[in-house]
Design an enzyme around this catalytic site. Structure first.
Site, PDB file in Angstrom:
ATOM      1  CE  LYS A  29      -3.928  -0.032   2.520  1.00  0.00           C
ATOM      2  NZ  LYS A  29      -4.710  -0.289   3.772  1.00  0.00           N
TER       3      LYS A  29
HETATM    4  C1  E4P Z   1      -8.083  -0.030   4.049  1.00  0.00           C
HETATM    5  O1  E4P Z   1      -7.339  -0.308   3.119  1.00  0.00           O
HETATM    6  C2  E4P Z   1      -8.110   1.310   4.649  1.00  0.00           C
HETATM    7  O2  E4P Z   1      -6.880   1.616   5.233  1.00  0.00           O
HETATM    8  C3  E4P Z   1      -9.236   1.368   5.660  1.00  0.00           C
HETATM    9  O3  E4P Z   1     -10.412   0.898   5.042  1.00  0.00           O
HETATM   10  C4  E4P Z   1      -9.451   2.743   6.274  1.00  0.00           C
HETATM   11  O4  E4P Z   1     -10.605   2.693   7.072  1.00  0.00           O
HETATM   12  P1  E4P Z   1     -11.018   3.876   8.038  1.00  0.00           P
HETATM   13  O5  E4P Z   1     -11.362   5.064   7.208  1.00  0.00           O
HETATM   14  O6  E4P Z   1     -12.202   3.382   8.783  1.00  0.00           O
HETATM   15  O7  E4P Z   1      -9.851   4.149   8.929  1.00  0.00           O
END
Ligand code: E4P
Length: 281
Positions: free
Chosen positions: A109
């Protein structure tokens, strides 16, 4: 939940081994897991307020990713680099290459900022998998598409954040619909991984909107499993502002797109603060 609802792939948005095993058992399958600095450090918070060296924390992240791989021998696992606006593409690449040795086929990521796109282009060229995260606009999605042209399908995910847009009064689901429409103009090398999903109805709506993959908190996946078809058909006014489709061109140099957004800045800060919060000062 009926079989017809399961058109997209389901990922669990957590670093908790117990939650991953529980969701896999509940669904009878699990296509992947998305970790991030925030959900990983949460697994270390046991009330002792312990802090770690940077290397120690990274070693624990590596161990956790390898433990997730043992629960999910073939699913996709996303591992996030540490980055803020000062992190260079080269620094992201070094981290990504190290993380890529932790398990076979990790999706690395990277934040969807200029340095993240440069890193993505380079890593995809080397055959690695990437997941461009913190996506809030169609311009970012067009830049991701252009930066990763030539990748095979499955190599590149893009993560539009539904819940965080909803939190600001904008309808995050519209962004997913817009990206589906945008990518219909091109080849299908980027897969849409709808993220930041907090409820079962958001999850169902993201699948209906055409997301290739949906990642969601375990509690929301459990709620989704319990939804009836009448729950899914009932329409309630959400009070959110729509996000119009802009028909962004997919043939410019990726550095031309305007990819800044306040939620990218606050998102970078939140992930970095959560990670640094466990580091010895
Ligand atoms: C996943 O890849 C993301 O980091 C995650 O869905 C973020 O979620 P949040 O906005 O609830 O922190």
């Amino acid at each position: 939940m009926t079989e017809t609802i399961h058109k997209g792939k389901i990922f669990a948005d957590t670093s908790s081994l117990e939650e991953i095993a529980e969701i896999k058992a509940l669904l009878g399958y699990l296509d992947g897991v998305t970790t991030n600095p925030s959900n990983f450090v949460k697994t270390l918070m046991d009330g002792t307020e312990r802090v770690y060296d940077q290397d120690e924390l990274l070693e624990l992240y590596k161990k956790r990713i390898q433990e997730i791989r043992s629960i999910l021998p073939t699913g996709s696992i996303s591992v996030e680099v540490y980055a803020d606006h000062k992190t260079s593409a080269e620094e992201m690449i070094v981290q990504a290459e190290e993380m890529n040795t932790w398990i076979e086929g990790a999706h690395i990521k990277l934040p969807t900022i200029p340095a993240g796109l440069v890193a993505a282009k380079e890593l995809v060229g080397k055959g690695m998998n990437v997941n461009l995260t913190l996506v809030f606009t169609e311009q970012q999605a067009a830049a991701v598409y252009v930066a990763t042209i030539g990748a095979r399908r499955g190599q590149v995910y893009i993560s539009p954040f539904i819940g965080r847009l909803d939190d600001t009064g904008m309808r995050g689901l519209d962004l997913v619909k817009n990206l589906v429409q945008l990518y219909q103009k091109g080849d299908s090398h980027v897969e849409i991984l709808a993220a930041s999903i907090r409820t079962g109805t958001q999850l169902a709506a993201a699948i209906s909107a055409g997301a290739d993959i949906v990642t969601s908190y375990p509690a929301a996946i459990k709620e989704w499993v319990g939804l009836s078809s009448s729950d899914l058909q009932s329409k309630t006014e959400d009070g959110l502002k729509s996000i119009p489709y802009e028909d962004t061109p997919l043939h410019q140099s990726f550095s031309v797109y305007n990819i800044s957004h306040p939620l990218v800045d606050s998102g970078l800060k939140r992930f970095a603060d959560d990670w640094r919060g466990l580091i010895k000062s």
